[in-house]
Motif scaffolding. Sequence first.
Motif, PDB file in Angstrom:
ATOM      1  N   PHE A  75      -5.457   8.148  -1.535  1.00 17.47           N
ATOM      2  CA  PHE A  75      -6.196   7.730  -2.740  1.00 17.47           C
ATOM      3  C   PHE A  75      -7.635   8.238  -2.726  1.00 17.47           C
ATOM      4  O   PHE A  75      -8.214   8.523  -3.767  1.00 17.47           O
ATOM      5  N   VAL A  76      -8.230   8.334  -1.541  1.00 16.76           N
ATOM      6  CA  VAL A  76      -9.632   8.775  -1.487  1.00 16.76           C
ATOM      7  C   VAL A  76      -9.743  10.286  -1.584  1.00 16.76           C
ATOM      8  O   VAL A  76     -10.554  10.809  -2.344  1.00 16.76           O
ATOM      9  N   LEU A  77      -8.929  11.006  -0.820  1.00 14.29           N
ATOM     10  CA  LEU A  77      -9.120  12.450  -0.726  1.00 14.29           C
ATOM     11  C   LEU A  77      -8.077  13.275  -1.491  1.00 14.29           C
ATOM     12  O   LEU A  77      -8.389  14.320  -2.038  1.00 14.29           O
ATOM     13  N   HIS A 126       2.679   6.851  -6.682  1.00 20.36           N
ATOM     14  CA  HIS A 126       1.657   7.711  -7.269  1.00 20.36           C
ATOM     15  C   HIS A 126       1.873   9.164  -6.870  1.00 20.36           C
ATOM     16  O   HIS A 126       1.754  10.070  -7.703  1.00 20.36           O
ATOM     17  N   PRO A 175      -2.022   5.924   3.037  1.00 16.70           N
ATOM     18  CA  PRO A 175      -2.289   5.649   1.620  1.00 16.70           C
ATOM     19  C   PRO A 175      -3.779   5.685   1.277  1.00 16.70           C
ATOM     20  O   PRO A 175      -4.153   6.232   0.232  1.00 16.70           O
ATOM     21  N   VAL A 176      -4.633   5.152   2.174  1.00 12.03           N
ATOM     22  CA  VAL A 176      -6.074   5.138   1.886  1.00 12.03           C
ATOM     23  C   VAL A 176      -6.586   6.567   1.770  1.00 12.03           C
ATOM     24  O   VAL A 176      -7.290   6.921   0.816  1.00 12.03           O
ATOM     25  N   LEU A 210       0.836  -1.199   0.000  1.00 11.47           N
ATOM     26  CA  LEU A 210       0.000   0.000   0.000  1.00 11.47           C
ATOM     27  C   LEU A 210       0.871   1.250   0.000  1.00 11.47           C
ATOM     28  O   LEU A 210       0.659   2.174  -0.783  1.00 11.47           O
ATOM     29  N   ASP A 254      -7.317  14.827 -10.115  1.00  7.47           N
ATOM     30  CA  ASP A 254      -7.729  14.246 -11.405  1.00  7.47           C
ATOM     31  C   ASP A 254      -6.736  14.615 -12.479  1.00  7.47           C
ATOM     32  O   ASP A 254      -6.270  15.746 -12.551  1.00  7.47           O
ATOM     33  N   ARG A 287      -5.789  12.413  -4.072  1.00  6.25           N
ATOM     34  CA  ARG A 287      -5.405  12.186  -5.456  1.00  6.25           C
ATOM     35  C   ARG A 287      -6.143  13.161  -6.382  1.00  6.25           C
ATOM     36  O   ARG A 287      -7.367  13.236  -6.373  1.00  6.25           O
ATOM     37  N   THR A 342       2.819   1.700  -3.441  1.00  3.29           N
ATOM     38  CA  THR A 342       1.964   2.151  -4.551  1.00  3.29           C
ATOM     39  C   THR A 342       1.584   3.610  -4.374  1.00  3.29           C
ATOM     40  O   THR A 342       1.614   4.392  -5.326  1.00  3.29           O
ATOM     41  N   TYR A 388      -7.722   3.087  -8.496  1.00  2.00           N
ATOM     42  CA  TYR A 388      -7.216   2.341  -7.335  1.00  2.00           C
ATOM     43  C   TYR A 388      -8.315   1.970  -6.349  1.00  2.00           C
ATOM     44  O   TYR A 388      -8.035   1.585  -5.228  1.00  2.00           O
ATOM     45  N   PHE A 426      -8.287  -1.819  -5.581  1.00  2.00           N
ATOM     46  CA  PHE A 426      -7.049  -2.134  -4.887  1.00  2.00           C
ATOM     47  C   PHE A 426      -7.139  -1.781  -3.403  1.00  2.00           C
ATOM     48  O   PHE A 426      -6.784  -2.583  -2.532  1.00  2.00           O
ATOM     49  N   ILE A 427      -7.679  -0.580  -3.123  1.00  2.00           N
ATOM     50  CA  ILE A 427      -7.772  -0.151  -1.726  1.00  2.00           C
ATOM     51  C   ILE A 427      -8.771  -1.015  -0.966  1.00  2.00           C
ATOM     52  O   ILE A 427      -8.518  -1.446   0.155  1.00  2.00           O
TER      53      ILE A 427
END
Lengths: 72, 254
Positions: free
Chosen positions: A65-67, A34, A61-62, A27, A71, A69, A30, B19, B22-23
Amino acid sequence: MYLSTGLEQLQEYLPLLLPLIIVELVLMITALVHVLRHNSYRFGNKVMWAIIVVVIQIFGPVVYFVLGRGDE
Amino acid sequence: MKAYIAFTKKEWLESIRTYRFFILLAVFFIIGIMNPITAKITPELLSSLATEGITITIPEPTAMDSWLQFYKNVPQMGLIVLVIMFSGGMTGECSKGTFVNMVTKGLKRSTIILSKFTMSVCMWTISLALCFMISTYYTAYYWNIDGLEQILQSVACLWLFGVFLIAILLLMGAIVRSNYACLLLVGGVVVTLFLINMVPRLQEFNPIRLTSGNMSLITSEMAIADFVYSISITIILTVLSLLGAIMVFNKKKL
């Protein structure tokens, strides 16, 4: 004495801890790749996200990716 | 049908590229491992806290403790992550305007909702199955799991509740335009269900029972027959939410 019991305990928990550590690392890596490869984030900057992703286990990491990242 | 398959494929690609899948897998994998760990380590942690003069007697952990953790962690952490992951599915595409092209080219709006539902349910199923298999494997590795019955039934109840949440998410996503409003409304629905649960006579019919009564299924205090009303109501609500989502979405200005 203490060391040997510690090792025995470690051995008992190893089958549980090993996959956990591997998934956490996957996790983290990756997310880190990114973060470093992209330049747009919804908020914050590259250094902030890199630190969050590396320091905070699992949630870092979560959250990225959710908040965080952006576009493309 | 062709449009449905194509759009489902697009959903699949989207969840891999963003992702999302994946998450979900990683989080459910971690939850699956955490259950037996927490069950196993807690007594040792407590006994290391005990200083002189204090004796804490802790029963040896059993497979039951591991399942207790499973039904605590998955409904809490797992479902929250699931809802957050899928909350942007409808509203995000509305605000980006990616629906406009496809709808003007003749894609039925109901197809969009149904494809999204199919893909979300698939991902939820795979994640829960992964979490369940890991938890079962390690629980069986450390403890004797004889005498625990109806484990599959209780997981199926949990799965059904997840499907219900996904349908509610789609309905709310069709109604509002903002991602956060969608999350808030889904949270509101769950809170309402919890409030209804305070009335003892309604507990039997409440979908919440599918996430709170799991342990009593495993300990055989309750049989699956006790869940029939709750299961039927959940299925009816799921279908109604989907129909509602399609109806609202048909009238929505994209």
